[in-house]
Motif scaffolding. Structure first.
Motif, PDB file in Angstrom:
ATOM      1  N   ALA A  53      35.285   4.434   4.375  1.00 24.23           N
ATOM      2  CA  ALA A  53      36.103   5.642   4.544  1.00 24.23           C
ATOM      3  C   ALA A  53      37.658   5.212   4.881  1.00 24.23           C
ATOM      4  O   ALA A  53      38.621   5.732   4.112  1.00 24.23           O
ATOM      5  CB  ALA A  53      35.861   6.537   5.466  1.00 24.23           C
ATOM      6  N   THR A  54      37.876   4.125   5.739  1.00 21.36           N
ATOM      7  CA  THR A  54      39.174   3.726   6.275  1.00 21.36           C
ATOM      8  C   THR A  54      39.783   2.874   5.100  1.00 21.36           C
ATOM      9  O   THR A  54      40.974   2.856   5.070  1.00 21.36           O
ATOM     10  CB  THR A  54      38.905   2.677   7.407  1.00 21.36           C
ATOM     11  N   GLN A  55      39.119   2.436   4.082  1.00 18.61           N
ATOM     12  CA  GLN A  55      39.645   1.853   2.915  1.00 18.61           C
ATOM     13  C   GLN A  55      39.814   2.932   1.640  1.00 18.61           C
ATOM     14  O   GLN A  55      40.071   2.202   0.619  1.00 18.61           O
ATOM     15  CB  GLN A  55      38.691   0.558   2.403  1.00 18.61           C
ATOM     16  N   GLY A  56      39.645   3.858   1.896  1.00 20.60           N
ATOM     17  CA  GLY A  56      39.876   4.967   0.911  1.00 20.60           C
ATOM     18  C   GLY A  56      38.760   5.023  -0.292  1.00 20.60           C
ATOM     19  O   GLY A  56      39.149   5.220  -1.437  1.00 20.60           O
ATOM     20  N   ASN A 101      37.617  13.402  -1.998  1.00 17.08           N
ATOM     21  CA  ASN A 101      37.130  12.091  -2.091  1.00 17.08           C
ATOM     22  C   ASN A 101      35.536  11.602  -1.794  1.00 17.08           C
ATOM     23  O   ASN A 101      35.162  10.448  -1.810  1.00 17.08           O
ATOM     24  CB  ASN A 101      37.803  11.019  -1.282  1.00 17.08           C
ATOM     25  N   ARG A 102      34.699  12.908  -1.533  1.00 11.49           N
ATOM     26  CA  ARG A 102      33.456  12.941  -1.537  1.00 11.49           C
ATOM     27  C   ARG A 102      32.795  13.587  -2.427  1.00 11.49           C
ATOM     28  O   ARG A 102      33.189  14.890  -2.771  1.00 11.49           O
ATOM     29  CB  ARG A 102      33.001  13.486  -0.101  1.00 11.49           C
ATOM     30  N   LEU A 103      31.851  13.028  -3.086  1.00 10.45           N
ATOM     31  CA  LEU A 103      31.134  13.755  -4.266  1.00 10.45           C
ATOM     32  C   LEU A 103      29.468  13.826  -3.941  1.00 10.45           C
ATOM     33  O   LEU A 103      29.016  12.949  -3.040  1.00 10.45           O
ATOM     34  CB  LEU A 103      31.012  13.134  -5.706  1.00 10.45           C
ATOM     35  N   SER A 104      28.892  14.864  -4.237  1.00  9.48           N
ATOM     36  CA  SER A 104      27.463  15.038  -4.009  1.00  9.48           C
ATOM     37  C   SER A 104      26.870  15.949  -5.057  1.00  9.48           C
ATOM     38  O   SER A 104      27.449  16.953  -5.638  1.00  9.48           O
ATOM     39  CB  SER A 104      27.300  15.721  -2.548  1.00  9.48           C
ATOM     40  N   CYS A 105      25.363  15.772  -5.162  1.00 10.92           N
ATOM     41  CA  CYS A 105      24.800  16.368  -6.222  1.00 10.92           C
ATOM     42  C   CYS A 105      23.312  16.674  -5.692  1.00 10.92           C
ATOM     43  O   CYS A 105      22.883  16.103  -4.923  1.00 10.92           O
ATOM     44  CB  CYS A 105      24.994  15.808  -7.406  1.00 10.92           C
ATOM     45  N   ALA A 106      22.600  17.476  -6.371  1.00  9.23           N
ATOM     46  CA  ALA A 106      21.420  18.107  -5.893  1.00  9.23           C
ATOM     47  C   ALA A 106      20.308  17.428  -6.456  1.00  9.23           C
ATOM     48  O   ALA A 106      19.007  17.597  -6.059  1.00  9.23           O
ATOM     49  CB  ALA A 106      21.259  19.446  -5.888  1.00  9.23           C
ATOM     50  N   GLY A 107      20.464  16.671  -7.575  1.00  3.53           N
ATOM     51  CA  GLY A 107      18.978  16.025  -8.062  1.00  3.53           C
ATOM     52  C   GLY A 107      19.473  15.397  -9.390  1.00  3.53           C
ATOM     53  O   GLY A 107      20.868  15.226  -9.684  1.00  3.53           O
ATOM     54  N   PRO A 108      18.576  15.142 -10.353  1.00  5.04           N
ATOM     55  CA  PRO A 108      18.820  14.163 -11.472  1.00  5.04           C
ATOM     56  C   PRO A 108      19.823  14.685 -12.522  1.00  5.04           C
ATOM     57  O   PRO A 108      20.613  13.851 -13.032  1.00  5.04           O
ATOM     58  CB  PRO A 108      17.430  13.924 -12.063  1.00  5.04           C
ATOM     59  N   VAL A 109      19.680  15.848 -12.894  1.00  5.58           N
ATOM     60  CA  VAL A 109      20.479  16.333 -14.051  1.00  5.58           C
ATOM     61  C   VAL A 109      21.918  16.596 -13.387  1.00  5.58           C
ATOM     62  O   VAL A 109      23.012  16.077 -14.288  1.00  5.58           O
ATOM     63  CB  VAL A 109      20.163  17.830 -14.198  1.00  5.58           C
ATOM     64  N   SER A 110      22.305  16.948 -12.312  1.00  2.67           N
ATOM     65  CA  SER A 110      23.548  16.933 -11.666  1.00  2.67           C
ATOM     66  C   SER A 110      23.878  15.486 -11.413  1.00  2.67           C
ATOM     67  O   SER A 110      25.202  15.443 -11.374  1.00  2.67           O
ATOM     68  CB  SER A 110      23.689  17.983 -10.393  1.00  2.67           C
ATOM     69  N   ALA A 111      23.235  14.512 -11.261  1.00  3.13           N
ATOM     70  CA  ALA A 111      23.627  13.367 -11.117  1.00  3.13           C
ATOM     71  C   ALA A 111      24.462  12.596 -12.128  1.00  3.13           C
ATOM     72  O   ALA A 111      25.340  12.125 -11.955  1.00  3.13           O
ATOM     73  CB  ALA A 111      22.414  12.121 -10.597  1.00  3.13           C
ATOM     74  N   GLN A 170      30.791  -5.450   4.960  1.00  2.00           N
ATOM     75  CA  GLN A 170      32.082  -4.686   5.201  1.00  2.00           C
ATOM     76  C   GLN A 170      33.102  -5.482   4.612  1.00  2.00           C
ATOM     77  O   GLN A 170      34.135  -4.736   4.155  1.00  2.00           O
ATOM     78  CB  GLN A 170      32.254  -4.547   6.679  1.00  2.00           C
ATOM     79  N   PRO A 171      33.218  -6.785   4.332  1.00  2.00           N
ATOM     80  CA  PRO A 171      34.402  -7.422   3.834  1.00  2.00           C
ATOM     81  C   PRO A 171      34.478  -7.300   2.384  1.00  2.00           C
ATOM     82  O   PRO A 171      35.685  -7.368   1.664  1.00  2.00           O
ATOM     83  CB  PRO A 171      34.090  -8.878   4.093  1.00  2.00           C
ATOM     84  N   ASN A 172      33.311  -6.778   1.596  1.00  2.00           N
ATOM     85  CA  ASN A 172      33.357  -6.819   0.224  1.00  2.00           C
ATOM     86  C   ASN A 172      32.743  -5.432  -0.079  1.00  2.00           C
ATOM     87  O   ASN A 172      31.766  -5.475  -1.135  1.00  2.00           O
ATOM     88  CB  ASN A 172      32.373  -7.734  -0.346  1.00  2.00           C
ATOM     89  N   ILE A 173      33.225  -4.215   0.417  1.00  2.00           N
ATOM     90  CA  ILE A 173      32.865  -2.861   0.022  1.00  2.00           C
ATOM     91  C   ILE A 173      33.282  -2.630  -1.424  1.00  2.00           C
ATOM     92  O   ILE A 173      34.487  -2.813  -1.893  1.00  2.00           O
ATOM     93  CB  ILE A 173      33.113  -2.130   1.051  1.00  2.00           C
ATOM     94  N   PRO A 174      32.300  -2.087  -2.251  1.00  2.00           N
ATOM     95  CA  PRO A 174      32.725  -1.612  -3.643  1.00  2.00           C
ATOM     96  C   PRO A 174      33.784  -0.508  -3.592  1.00  2.00           C
ATOM     97  O   PRO A 174      34.007  -0.008  -2.612  1.00  2.00           O
ATOM     98  CB  PRO A 174      31.473  -1.108  -4.260  1.00  2.00           C
ATOM     99  N   LYS A 175      34.233  -0.322  -4.564  1.00  2.00           N
ATOM    100  CA  LYS A 175      35.404   0.841  -4.772  1.00  2.00           C
ATOM    101  C   LYS A 175      34.672   2.102  -4.801  1.00  2.00           C
ATOM    102  O   LYS A 175      35.416   3.423  -4.269  1.00  2.00           O
ATOM    103  CB  LYS A 175      36.293   0.674  -6.074  1.00  2.00           C
ATOM    104  N   ILE A 176      33.514   2.285  -4.900  1.00  2.00           N
ATOM    105  CA  ILE A 176      32.742   3.342  -5.168  1.00  2.00           C
ATOM    106  C   ILE A 176      31.433   3.202  -4.409  1.00  2.00           C
ATOM    107  O   ILE A 176      30.651   2.266  -4.871  1.00  2.00           O
ATOM    108  CB  ILE A 176      32.605   4.077  -6.497  1.00  2.00           C
ATOM    109  N   LEU A 177      30.974   4.112  -3.627  1.00  2.00           N
ATOM    110  CA  LEU A 177      29.586   4.001  -2.990  1.00  2.00           C
ATOM    111  C   LEU A 177      28.987   5.253  -3.369  1.00  2.00           C
ATOM    112  O   LEU A 177      29.486   6.211  -2.950  1.00  2.00           O
ATOM    113  CB  LEU A 177      29.711   3.687  -1.552  1.00  2.00           C
ATOM    114  N   SER A 192      25.731   3.791   8.522  1.00  2.00           N
ATOM    115  CA  SER A 192      26.874   4.655   9.036  1.00  2.00           C
ATOM    116  C   SER A 192      28.115   3.910   9.382  1.00  2.00           C
ATOM    117  O   SER A 192      29.088   4.201   8.844  1.00  2.00           O
ATOM    118  CB  SER A 192      26.365   5.360  10.434  1.00  2.00           C
ATOM    119  N   MET A 193      27.929   2.867   9.815  1.00  5.61           N
ATOM    120  CA  MET A 193      29.021   1.634  10.025  1.00  5.61           C
ATOM    121  C   MET A 193      29.658   1.125   8.696  1.00  5.61           C
ATOM    122  O   MET A 193      30.796   1.302   8.648  1.00  5.61           O
ATOM    123  CB  MET A 193      28.570   0.430  10.743  1.00  5.61           C
ATOM    124  N   LEU A 194      28.856   0.838   7.732  1.00  4.00           N
ATOM    125  CA  LEU A 194      29.504   0.660   6.485  1.00  4.00           C
ATOM    126  C   LEU A 194      30.349   1.884   5.833  1.00  4.00           C
ATOM    127  O   LEU A 194      31.272   1.750   5.232  1.00  4.00           O
ATOM    128  CB  LEU A 194      28.354   0.350   5.372  1.00  4.00           C
TER     129      LEU A 194
END
Length: 346
Positions: free
Chosen positions: A130-133, A186-196, A99-106, A123-125
């Protein structure tokens, strides 16, 4: 009194192919740190596609745009779907949730056999992030972890089709999209390798601009299959948005690097006037035919210079320059260094 010589800049179409070799412009910001959370049996193909995008982003820029680390849930190394293990840089567990060193993108990397169960430390992480944007994304079924953390409520997400029924039953407050890639608040998601890869290119475009994305595509999308399934290397001249006459002119230039064709001959070959040729280049490429031709040849020379051991004189001649001194001056005008220094520092 003669003023100082102005440095040349590549036109838009040719800049993408040369961006990694151009001098840096202005102050460089700190690289954006990305964390890839690897679930057991994660898709190796999807993970490497995502990583390849940010590694290539660093390659096409004069200074690094990203750093990244791999994160494991409980145990490391993590077994991928191919049976290949990846050692994690950090571990998410009850004792050390990062938690103290969360990357800017996860980015949570899932796969066909990944568990759909909740993991409290993860889930906690994610809630803390999310609170840190922090920007968060899910690959394959990685968005399920975001849903368990309550971070997709009243939002849309993309997951692999195999997980659609589970998502709709378990998380009715989340809209499961039929799209292969979704960006929502601020949430991204994809279905597989090509869309990754598509998801990461979108993310890079949002954080560092479309110019970097075009340069990445110049490298990673060269073998993309067209709608006609004609499997061949994609080049600038394959752009269907460009008029056929312009593409013919560009193809002629590309086929005649060592012995450049005059503007009059080019126009005559494709059956239009020189004035029409100039209008086509200016309207569609925002440059002149002569400038485009020069940039095509200097790009060809740059590749030979950095990928072969041929002499600079031979490279100059093979790229249509009348002398090595003329070539050296042009090269320095565009890349900020002489061919000799460029080769020494390759």
């Amino acid at each position: 009194m003669t003023g100082s010589k102005e440095k040349r800049s590549f036109s838009a179409k040719m800049k993408d192919a040369n961006s990694a070799f151009l001098p840096s412009e202005g102050t460089q910001a700190e690289p954006t740190h990305v964390g890839f959370i690897l679930q057991k049996h994660f898709s190796m193909m999807a993970f490497t596609a995502a990583v390849d995008a940010i590694v290539t982003a660093n390659l096409v820029n004069t200074s690094p745009l990203f750093t990244y680390e791999t994160l494991a849930i409980e145990n490391s190394p993590i077994m991928s779907d191919l049976g290949i293990e990846i050692s994690a840089d950090s571990i998410i567990n009850e004792a050390s949730p990062l938690q103290p060193n969360i990357p800017k993108i996860l980015i949570i990397c899932g796969g066909f056999r990944c568990s759909t169960e909740a993991h409290p430390p993860l889930s906690m992480l994610l809630k803390t992030a999310a609170t840190q944007g922090v920007i968060m994304g899910g690959i394959w079924n990685g968005a399920i972890a975001l849903a368990h953390a309550g971070l997709l409520d009243k939002q849309s997400c993309a997951v692999h089709p195999d997980n659609h029924a589970f998502m709709r039953e378990r998380f009715p407050q989340v809209t499961t999209s039929n799209q292969v890639f979704v960006s929502d608040n601020n949430r991204l998601s994809c279905a597989g390798p090509v869309s990754a890869l598509d998801m990461m290119l979108y993310l890079i475009g949002e954080t560092h601009g479309k110019t970097i994305v075009r340069a990445i595509k110049e490298i990673l999308s060269c073998d993309q299959i067209s709608e006609s399934s004609d499997i061949r290397l994609n080049q600038i001249i394959d752009d269907p948005c460009l008029p056929e006459k312009l593409r013919d002119l560009m193809a002629l230039m590309a086929a005649n690097i060592e012995e450049p064709i005059s503007a009059e001959e080019l126009s005559e070959f494709v059956g239009i006037s020189r004035r029409q040729t100039e209008r086509l280049f200016q309207h569609h490429l925002e440059t002149s035919p002569s400038r485009y031709y020069l940039e095509l040849r200097i790009t060809h020379a740059r590749r030979l210079l950095l990928q072969t051991n041929d002499s600079i004189t031979n490279i100059a001649l093979a790229s249509g320059f009348v002398s090595s001194s003329h070539f050296s001056n042009c090269y320095k005008d565009y890349f900020g260094v002489s061919p000799k220094l460029a080769r020494e520092s390759r």
